[in-house]
Scaffold this active site. Structure first.
Site, short mmCIF file in Angstrom:
data_model
loop_
_atom_site.label_atom_id
_atom_site.label_comp_id
_atom_site.label_asym_id
_atom_site.label_seq_id
_atom_site.Cartn_x
_atom_site.Cartn_y
_atom_site.Cartn_z
N ASN A 124 0.90 -1.16 0.06
CA ASN A 124 0.08 -0.01 0.01
C ASN A 124 0.97 1.10 0.10
OD1 ASN A 124 -1.72 1.86 0.53
ND2 ASN A 124 -2.28 1.40 2.67
N TRP A 125 1.00 1.81 -1.15
CA TRP A 125 2.04 3.03 -1.13
C TRP A 125 1.30 4.43 -0.88
CZ3 TRP A 125 4.41 1.85 -6.88
CH2 TRP A 125 5.25 1.14 -6.77
N LYS A 126 -0.06 4.03 -0.46
CA LYS A 126 -0.62 5.55 0.01
C LYS A 126 -0.49 6.63 -0.91
CE LYS A 126 -0.25 3.42 4.62
NZ LYS A 126 -0.23 3.83 6.34
N HIS B 158 -9.75 1.26 4.09
CA HIS B 158 -8.62 1.76 4.84
C HIS B 158 -8.68 2.58 6.05
CE1 HIS B 158 -4.37 2.70 5.89
NE2 HIS B 158 -3.93 1.78 5.51
N GLU C 223 -7.29 5.11 7.23
CA GLU C 223 -6.81 6.36 6.84
C GLU C 223 -8.12 7.07 6.22
OE1 GLU C 223 -2.96 5.92 5.01
OE2 GLU C 223 -2.36 5.46 7.05
N GLU D 170 -6.06 -4.45 10.37
CA GLU D 170 -5.01 -3.75 10.73
C GLU D 170 -5.23 -2.65 12.06
OE1 GLU D 170 -2.56 -2.37 6.64
OE2 GLU D 170 -4.58 -1.13 6.83
N GLY E 180 1.58 2.67 10.56
CA GLY E 180 2.85 3.55 10.67
C GLY E 180 3.44 4.21 11.93
N SER F 233 2.72 -1.68 10.58
CA SER F 233 4.33 -1.84 10.86
C SER F 233 4.78 -3.05 10.62
CB SER F 233 4.60 -1.31 12.35
OG SER F 233 4.12 0.00 12.31
N GLY G 276 2.64 -1.02 4.40
CA GLY G 276 2.52 0.46 4.16
C GLY G 276 3.96 1.09 3.73
N GLY G 277 4.70 1.58 4.82
CA GLY G 277 5.95 2.16 4.83
C GLY G 277 7.05 1.21 4.32
P1 PGA Z 1 2.44 0.60 7.75
O1 PGA Z 1 0.72 1.01 6.95
O2 PGA Z 1 2.99 -0.79 7.19
O3 PGA Z 1 3.12 1.68 7.31
O4 PGA Z 1 2.21 0.63 9.18
C1 PGA Z 1 0.21 -0.24 6.76
C2 PGA Z 1 -1.13 0.18 6.15
O5 PGA Z 1 -1.55 1.40 6.41
O6 PGA Z 1 -1.81 -0.52 5.20
#
Ligand code: PGA
Length: 227
Positions: free
Chosen positions: A6-8, A84, A86, A150, A156, A186, A207-208
């Site tokens: 997930n590149w956001k 998601h 967010e 999640e 994050g 994470s 994500g990250g």
């Molecule tokens: P993260 O994000 O790996 O940076 O914690 C995961 C996500 O939000 O899908």
């Protein structure tokens, strides 16, 4: 085992293409990449399935800022993340809109990664199970549906759910809905093996650590070693 990147809101078209040209996933693991809308076209056709990060429930209409499943399919996009945290936290997404987006996307032929997970205060109040039951209750099992667990406090933040805690949540979700369940929050090369080794963890939403080819490759190797 499925690893979804997930590149956001990172990587425009040039960076997305450069990443995919460099990235070399190992055998034995399914990998999908979810770039921002603006980079979908540049990402399609570079060897990996490409998913969007959101999708509307109508095929077209007066919905400024939204994108529909038929539009994604026309681009060659194969699936989408939905719900998601967010989107839920910052953009008013709720269980009802998650249900509508998911059902329409599946109906149109896309794969869906539907996200669920409790807030830190919900966990502290002992409400994790009730929250997960509510969020999962709006989804229906489908061969192209995957759920991502999640925990919001782990996204994050560098705080990862312990493997036992992830396993407990995954087992609950699978008792409610017979679909694969990814863990997200994470995930890094250093903790991927212990999380992915849990019996009800079927992959990861990253994500990250998905933003650099080397770290995403390391997570994919961890998954492949367990398959
Ligand atoms: P993260 O994000 O790996 O940076 O914690 C995961 C996500 O939000 O899908």
């Amino acid at each position: 085992m499925l690893i979804a990147a997930n590149w956001k809101m990172f990587k425009g078209p040039r960076e997305a293409a450069a990443f995919l040209d460099e990235f070399a996933p190992p055998e034995g693991v399914d990998v999908v990449v979810c770039p921002p809308y603006a980079s979908l076209q540049a990402a399609v056709g570079r060897g990996l399935p490409i998913y969007a990060q959101n999708v509307h429930w109508e095929a077209e209409g007066a919905f400024t800022g939204e994108v529909s499943a038929p539009m994604l399919l026309e681009l060659g996009v194969e699936g989408s993340i939905v719900g998601h945290s967010e989107r839920r936290q910052y953009f008013g997404e709720n269980d009802e809109t998650v249900a509508r987006r998911t059902a329409a996307a599946l109906e149109a032929g896309l794969h869906v990664i539907a996200c669920v997970g409790e807030l830190e205060e919900e966990r502290e109040r002992g409400e994790t199970e009730a929250v997960l039951r509510r969020q999962v209750s709006v989804l229906e099992a489908h061969e192209r549906l995957v759920v991502a667990y999640e925990p919001v406090w782990a996204i994050g933040t560098g705080k990862t759910a312990t493997p036992e805690l992830a396993q407990e949540a995954h087992a609950l979700i699978k008792s409610l809905l017979a679909v694969p369940v990814l863990y997200g929050g994470s995930v890094k090369p250093e903790n991927a093996v212990e999380l992915l080794a849990q019996p009800d963890v079927d992959g990861a939403l990253v994500g990250g650590a998905s933003l650099e080819p080397v770290s995403l490759e390391a997570i994919c190797r961890a998954a492949a070693s367990l398959s």
